[in-house]
Design an enzyme around this catalytic site. Structure first.
Site, PDB file in Angstrom:
ATOM      1  N   HIS A  46       0.852  -1.190   0.000  1.00  0.00           N
ATOM      2  CA  HIS A  46       0.000   0.000   0.000  1.00  0.00           C
ATOM      3  C   HIS A  46       0.886   1.237   0.000  1.00  0.00           C
ATOM      4  O   HIS A  46       2.038   1.197   0.472  1.00  0.00           O
ATOM      5  CB  HIS A  46      -0.884   0.028   1.239  1.00  0.00           C
ATOM      6  CG  HIS A  46      -1.989  -0.972   1.223  1.00  0.00           C
ATOM      7  ND1 HIS A  46      -3.137  -0.821   1.973  1.00  0.00           N
ATOM      8  CD2 HIS A  46      -2.134  -2.144   0.562  1.00  0.00           C
ATOM      9  CE1 HIS A  46      -3.938  -1.848   1.772  1.00  0.00           C
ATOM     10  NE2 HIS A  46      -3.351  -2.670   0.923  1.00  0.00           N
ATOM     11  N   GLU A  48       0.946   3.902   1.837  1.00  0.00           N
ATOM     12  CA  GLU A  48       1.450   4.300   3.155  1.00  0.00           C
ATOM     13  C   GLU A  48       2.596   3.415   3.614  1.00  0.00           C
ATOM     14  O   GLU A  48       3.583   3.906   4.171  1.00  0.00           O
ATOM     15  CB  GLU A  48       0.341   4.219   4.218  1.00  0.00           C
ATOM     16  CG  GLU A  48      -0.862   5.073   3.951  1.00  0.00           C
ATOM     17  CD  GLU A  48      -2.004   4.318   3.299  1.00  0.00           C
ATOM     18  OE1 GLU A  48      -3.154   4.513   3.713  1.00  0.00           O
ATOM     19  OE2 GLU A  48      -1.747   3.523   2.366  1.00  0.00           O
ATOM     20  N   CYS A  76      -6.288   2.028   5.743  1.00  0.00           N
ATOM     21  CA  CYS A  76      -6.955   0.771   6.058  1.00  0.00           C
ATOM     22  C   CYS A  76      -6.442   0.263   7.409  1.00  0.00           C
ATOM     23  O   CYS A  76      -5.546   0.870   8.003  1.00  0.00           O
ATOM     24  CB  CYS A  76      -6.659  -0.242   4.949  1.00  0.00           C
ATOM     25  SG  CYS A  76      -4.967  -0.879   4.996  1.00  0.00           S
ATOM     26  N   CYS A  79      -2.535  -0.329   7.356  1.00  0.00           N
ATOM     27  CA  CYS A  79      -1.761   0.907   7.309  1.00  0.00           C
ATOM     28  C   CYS A  79      -1.920   1.708   8.599  1.00  0.00           C
ATOM     29  O   CYS A  79      -0.949   2.284   9.092  1.00  0.00           O
ATOM     30  CB  CYS A  79      -2.163   1.728   6.092  1.00  0.00           C
ATOM     31  SG  CYS A  79      -1.703   0.910   4.544  1.00  0.00           S
TER      32      CYS A  79
END
EC number: 3.5.4.33
Length: 150
Positions: A46, A48, A76, A79
């Site tokens: 992801h 992040e 999410c 993260c």
């Protein structure tokens, strides 16, 4: 946030969901990331997570004290957990994630009182641009799936 949006465009160019993130320390961008789950076949890739890893390498520390993380979409659960674990003091995000948002939409892991670290959260920064990018991406994706193969 404009820099995070530029990262999201990089993801979109690869056919990835357009999500971008940056980590800023003392006014300098020290971590950049964009979604690479499909490209790398890595569910943890992801925006992040990538930006946090880069920032940690830059600072040679796992604690990202005095940093700000800007991301185009609300973090999410994974993260949000990484943000708390890396001690990022502030997250600024563009648009909410009604399916997985853990900075206040579905739950708020970033400000969970039972954790030993809580994160200041600012939401809705360039919300229209961040939301529109995602909406357009998924609209194109659905449209291409409806087209019969040639």
């Amino acid at each position: 946030m404009n820099e995070a949006i530029q990262e999201a465009f990089k993801a979109e160019a690869l056919g990835e969901v357009p999500i971008g993130a940056i980590v800023v320390h003392q006014g300098e961008i020290i971590g950049r990331g964009y979604n690479l789950r499909e490209t790398s076949l890595d569910p943890t890739a992801h925006a992040e997570m990538i930006a946090i890893r880069q920032a940690s390498e830059h600072l040679q520390a796992w604690r990202l004290l005095d940093c700000k993380l800007y991301v185009t979409l609300e973090p999410c659960p994974m993260c949000a957990g990484a943000i708390v674990q890396s001690r990022v003091p502030q997250v600024i995000y563009g648009t909410t994630d009604p399916k997985a948002g853990c900075a206040g939409t579905l739950m708020n892991l970033l400000q969970e009182e039972r954790f030993n670290h809580r994160v200041d959260v600012i939401s809705g920064i360039l919300q229209e641009e961040c939301s529109s990018m995602l909406t357009q991406f998924f609209r194109k994706l659905r449209s291409s799936k409806k087209q019969p193969p040639v």
